[in-house]
Design an enzyme around this catalytic site. Structure first.
Site, PDB file in Angstrom:
ATOM      1  N   ARG A 253       0.833  -1.212   0.000  1.00  7.90           N
ATOM      2  CA  ARG A 253       0.000   0.000   0.000  1.00  7.90           C
ATOM      3  C   ARG A 253       0.866   1.259   0.000  1.00  7.90           C
ATOM      4  O   ARG A 253       0.492   2.283  -0.521  1.00  7.90           O
ATOM      5  CB  ARG A 253      -0.919   0.022   1.223  1.00  7.90           C
ATOM      6  CG  ARG A 253      -1.992  -1.054   1.192  1.00  7.90           C
ATOM      7  CD  ARG A 253      -2.946  -0.894   2.361  1.00  7.90           C
ATOM      8  NE  ARG A 253      -3.792  -2.077   2.506  1.00  7.90           N
ATOM      9  CZ  ARG A 253      -4.976  -2.088   3.108  1.00  7.90           C
ATOM     10  NH1 ARG A 253      -5.463  -0.970   3.621  1.00  7.90           N
ATOM     11  NH2 ARG A 253      -5.685  -3.186   3.208  1.00  7.90           N
ATOM     12  N   GLU A 325     -10.650  -1.755  -6.326  1.00  4.00           N
ATOM     13  CA  GLU A 325     -11.236  -0.816  -5.384  1.00  4.00           C
ATOM     14  C   GLU A 325     -10.383   0.445  -5.247  1.00  4.00           C
ATOM     15  O   GLU A 325      -9.188   0.404  -5.476  1.00  4.00           O
ATOM     16  CB  GLU A 325     -11.349  -1.509  -4.012  1.00  4.00           C
ATOM     17  CG  GLU A 325     -12.289  -0.807  -3.049  1.00  4.00           C
ATOM     18  CD  GLU A 325     -11.885  -0.996  -1.597  1.00  4.00           C
ATOM     19  OE1 GLU A 325     -10.779  -1.489  -1.334  1.00  4.00           O
ATOM     20  OE2 GLU A 325     -12.685  -0.619  -0.725  1.00  4.00           O
TER      21      GLU A 325
HETATM   22  N1  5AD Z   1      -7.067 -10.564   6.159  1.00  2.00           N
HETATM   23  C1  5AD Z   1      -8.352 -10.456   6.532  1.00  2.00           C
HETATM   24  N2  5AD Z   1      -8.963  -9.312   6.803  1.00  2.00           N
HETATM   25  C2  5AD Z   1      -8.248  -8.181   6.707  1.00  2.00           C
HETATM   26  N3  5AD Z   1      -8.569  -6.882   6.921  1.00  2.00           N
HETATM   27  C3  5AD Z   1      -7.486  -6.131   6.655  1.00  2.00           C
HETATM   28  N4  5AD Z   1      -6.453  -6.905   6.287  1.00  2.00           N
HETATM   29  C4  5AD Z   1      -6.908  -8.195   6.308  1.00  2.00           C
HETATM   30  C5  5AD Z   1      -6.310  -9.451   6.043  1.00  2.00           C
HETATM   31  N5  5AD Z   1      -5.044  -9.548   5.664  1.00  2.00           N
HETATM   32  C6  5AD Z   1      -9.856  -6.423   7.351  1.00  2.00           C
HETATM   33  C7  5AD Z   1      -9.777  -5.791   8.738  1.00  2.00           C
HETATM   34  C8  5AD Z   1     -10.819  -4.739   8.634  1.00  2.00           C
HETATM   35  C9  5AD Z   1     -11.018  -4.456   7.168  1.00  2.00           C
HETATM   36  C10 5AD Z   1     -10.683  -3.081   6.733  1.00  2.00           C
HETATM   37  O1  5AD Z   1     -10.242  -5.386   6.480  1.00  2.00           O
HETATM   38  O2  5AD Z   1     -10.065  -6.717   9.713  1.00  2.00           O
HETATM   39  O3  5AD Z   1     -12.026  -5.256   9.101  1.00  2.00           O
HETATM   40  N1  GLU Z   2     -10.877  -0.456   1.470  1.00  2.70           N
HETATM   41  C1  GLU Z   2     -10.339  -1.730   1.839  1.00  2.70           C
HETATM   42  C2  GLU Z   2     -11.460  -2.657   2.209  1.00  2.70           C
HETATM   43  O1  GLU Z   2     -12.567  -2.280   2.353  1.00  2.70           O
HETATM   44  C3  GLU Z   2      -9.296  -1.618   2.904  1.00  2.70           C
HETATM   45  C4  GLU Z   2      -9.753  -0.988   4.169  1.00  2.70           C
HETATM   46  C5  GLU Z   2      -8.607  -0.799   5.135  1.00  2.70           C
HETATM   47  O2  GLU Z   2      -7.827  -1.712   5.306  1.00  2.70           O
HETATM   48  O3  GLU Z   2      -8.498   0.302   5.698  1.00  2.70           O
HETATM   49  O4  GLU Z   2     -11.289  -3.821   2.312  1.00  2.70           O
END
Ligand code: 5AD
Ligand code: GLU
Length: 642
Positions: A253, A325
């Site tokens: 990112r 996205e």
């Molecule tokens: N695996 C699963 N869920 C994830 N999130 C962020 N990174 C991961 C990952 N590697 C989820 C977080 C939050 C959302 C923004 O994305 O738990 O709920």
């Molecule tokens: N926009 C992404 C999602 O909805 C990432 C959100 C975050 O990790 O802040 O999965």
């Protein structure tokens, strides 16, 4: 509250974290109490504080990622060299562990007051009043003030929204594909299109869901290794999931592919997945993605918040991914401190043009989604809807044919249902009115996106009942949370549990009654507000959307609560009303008419009365309560209102 002398206070964060909710509340509390506050935002260097300290009675530093000792390594040395004659406070979440013994250590470094762990705002305000009492207020020179005053001081650069000429795209592509050594594998557009056209299509599965009147349930998952990622995906598939996505890791990112490479190596060696918090797309590259596509065979999306998303989009599409996205507002303002909108708009213009080119040339429709979640915290629907529609407009101008607009549930069911209804309807109207008649519009319901309840039982209950709301809203897609949200990145099992809860919730939703009158009233209000916000942006840009966005943020006509960005005014404040709906507690400079402002003001007055608060000056207490309410489990049940 007794009147205070206008003592000057410098407030800012140190460290890498991008959360600024606590600082926003503190800024508001100090300001309305009568202090002269200069707000530095987040991610400041130590030098900055010392440079400015002589003009302040009090310097308040906050660090919340637990690494304060690291960032403050040089503090004692500075403190010994400079004597600015001010008090120093340090607070936030200063250590990773419990923090025993650290108050004394930070005090020995030269801080006058130290709050190692969370402390409520009233306690801080009492200390400030006590410590400054009987001192003489220092005057902040206007030169210093203008140096830091955010939105105005950082005037943004020029922007363009016309369709990016193909030659320009071609030229820039050359540079973009060089950003990392896997980029070159995405170079051949004809070959990419040939592969992409044979992959399961995200837009197609969404069109099918819309036609059947059902919602696609989508889990979030991201792990460092390909084999693991495939294992997760196949497990989700076995539960009947129809569309998938991976969360991109933080190194990627931030466009740090070298960092991601090292972390992948560690994952191999240690067999541990903990070293990377998502799927490192760029490092696995086009072959890696194609391996996933052939092993899983479901429509795939890339989810992230990447600063420069261009290479990521290139590699994603070349790898068979049919949905991408992000956008120029939603992946800038909630995430970064110092990222000019003109720059993010330029980069996303490239992504949208590339997306559109696959359609123009090869007839392949790809989906673009906007993260209306924004900062996730107490976002009013009209703001999310407006930013999503603006981003969708930028995209269709580049030839994009399928957009998904997202909303993050806030917990007041009628308001959430209304938000999903309006976001889809208004997007279709606006695109239609502007002459974009062949664009597929989808809606996305993100389950509650702010801090989650700690108790597993409460988290499960939230997810299940949130799914009932989602089922009633019937968006194109539902983005799922898991019961471990408060603690960690979910494992595959956590995700399976979340998925099952959501599927159950959606299944029973049709037995639930809707308060149709309340939904209608909320929808009417949201539509009016969003229309006014949208019109003001178009006016600010003299008809040009991209220019309007830059201008509107700089004027405060768009203003996202709790944002860390210096391009965002940060004047808008939000809180819940008595029933739990999110309202504007302060409109800042948002352009909305008197009646709407009056409505919100009445709602806030009612709420203050309920809480035993006297005046608007105490709004920060409401906001603090609301920001922490769900995480603290201080609510009867989810949703907060039906
Ligand atoms: N695996 C699963 N869920 C994830 N999130 C962020 N990174 C991961 C990952 N590697 C989820 C977080 C939050 C959302 C923004 O994305 O738990 O709920
Ligand atoms: N926009 C992404 C999602 O909805 C990432 C959100 C975050 O990790 O802040 O999965």
């Amino acid at each position: 509250m007794p009147k205070v002398k206008p003592y000057s206070i410098l407030l800012g964060g140190i460290g890498g974290d991008s959360h600024s909710v606590g600082l926003t509340i503190l800024r508001q509390a100090l300001g309305t109490t009568g202090y002269e506050v200069l707000y530095l935002g987040i991610q400041n260097r130590l030098e900055k504080f010392f440079e400015l300290a002589p003009w302040f009675n009090l310097v308040m530093m906050s660090c919340i990622d637990g690494h304060a000792a690291h960032y403050l390594h040089d503090f004692p040395e500075y403190r010994a060299q400079v004597s600015p004659g001010c008090l120093w406070y340090l607070g936030g979440n200063l250590t990773i562990g419990e923090g025993f013994g650290w108050e004394r250590r930070f005090r020995e470094m030269g801080f006058d007051r130290v709050f190692v762990k969370f402390v409520d705002i009233e306690t801080v305000m009492e200390w400030v009043a006590k410590d400054l009492h009987q001192k003489d207020p220092k005057i902040i020179p206007s030169a210093v003030r203008s140096m830091i005053n955010p939105a105005q001081a950082y005037l943004d650069g020029p922007v363009s929204e016309s369709k990016l000429p193909e030659d320009d795209l071609k030229k820039t592509r050359g540079e973009v594909l060089q950003q990392w050594n896997t980029g070159i594998a995405a170079a051949d557009l004809d070959a990419n299109a040939e592969y992409l056209s044979k992959q399961p299509s995200f837009p197609a599965v969404q069109a099918m869901a819309k036609q059947k009147g059902i919602s696609i349930v989508q889990p979030r998952s991201g792990v460092p290794l390909l084999s693991e990622q495939i294992e997760h995906f196949n497990a989700f598939k076995s539960l009947g999931v129809q569309a998938l996505s991976y969360q991109v890791d933080s190194f990627t990112r931030n466009n740090n592919y070298r960092g991601a490479a090292e972390a992948i190596k560690e994952s191999w060696q240690g067999g541990s997945t903990a070293v990377l918090n998502g799927f490192p797309v760029i490092n696995h590259g086009v072959p890696g993605l194609r391996q996933i596509m052939s092993a899983v065979g479901l429509p795939m999306q890339t989810r992230h918040s990447t600063r420069d998303p261009r290479l990521l989009a290139e590699v994603s599409y070349a790898g068979g991914v049919t949905a991408f996205e992000g956008g120029a507002i939603c992946y800038n303002i909630p995430y970064y401190k110092d990222y000019p909108l003109s720059e993010s708009i330029g980069r996303w213009r490239y992504v949208d043009r590339l997306t559109g080119l696959y359609h123009d040339r090869y007839g392949i429709v790809l989906d673009r989604e906007y993260f209306g979640v924004l900062t996730g915290t107490l976002i009013p629907p009209s703001l999310a809807i407006t930013t999503c529609i603006l981003e969708a407009l930028l995209a269709v101008q580049q030839g994009v044919k399928c957009v998904s607009l997202g909303w993050a549930e806030q917990g007041h069911r009628p308001q959430d249902l209304a938000a999903i209804k309006v976001i889809g309807e208004m997007a279709e109207d606006v695109l239609d009115n502007m002459g974009y008649k062949d664009v597929q519009v989808n809606t996305v319901f993100n389950q509650y996106m702010a801090a989650f309840p700690q108790l597993p039982q409460m988290a499960e209950d939230l997810i299940y009942n949130s799914a009932v709301t989602a089922g009633l809203a019937c968006p194109t897609r539902i983005l799922v949370k898991t019961p471990v949200e408060a603690y960690k990145v979910p494992t595959m099992r956590d995700n399976l549990q979340g998925l099952m809860l959501v599927m159950q919730g959606v299944n029973v939703s049709q037995e639930e009654e809707i308060n149709a009158k309340a939904v209608e009233a909320e929808a009417l209000l949201i539509r009016q507000e969003a229309q006014q916000l949208f019109d003001s942006v178009i006016m600010a840009g003299g008809g040009n959307v991209a220019k309007g966005i830059v201008e509107a943020f700089s004027k405060g006509w768009l203003d996202v609560p709790f944002s860390p960005s210096m391009y965002n005014r940060g004047e808008v404040l939000t809180a819940r009303d008595r029933e739990g709906a999110v309202r504007y507690a302060n409109f800042g400079s948002l352009q909305m008419d008197k009646d709407i402002k009056q409505f919100h003001s009445e709602k806030m007055t009612e709420r203050r009365k309920l809480e035993g608060l006297k005046s608007e000056k105490e709004n920060y207490l409401l906001i603090e309560r609301d920001v922490l309410q769900i995480a603290r489990g201080q609510y009867e049940g989810w949703p907060l209102a039906k």
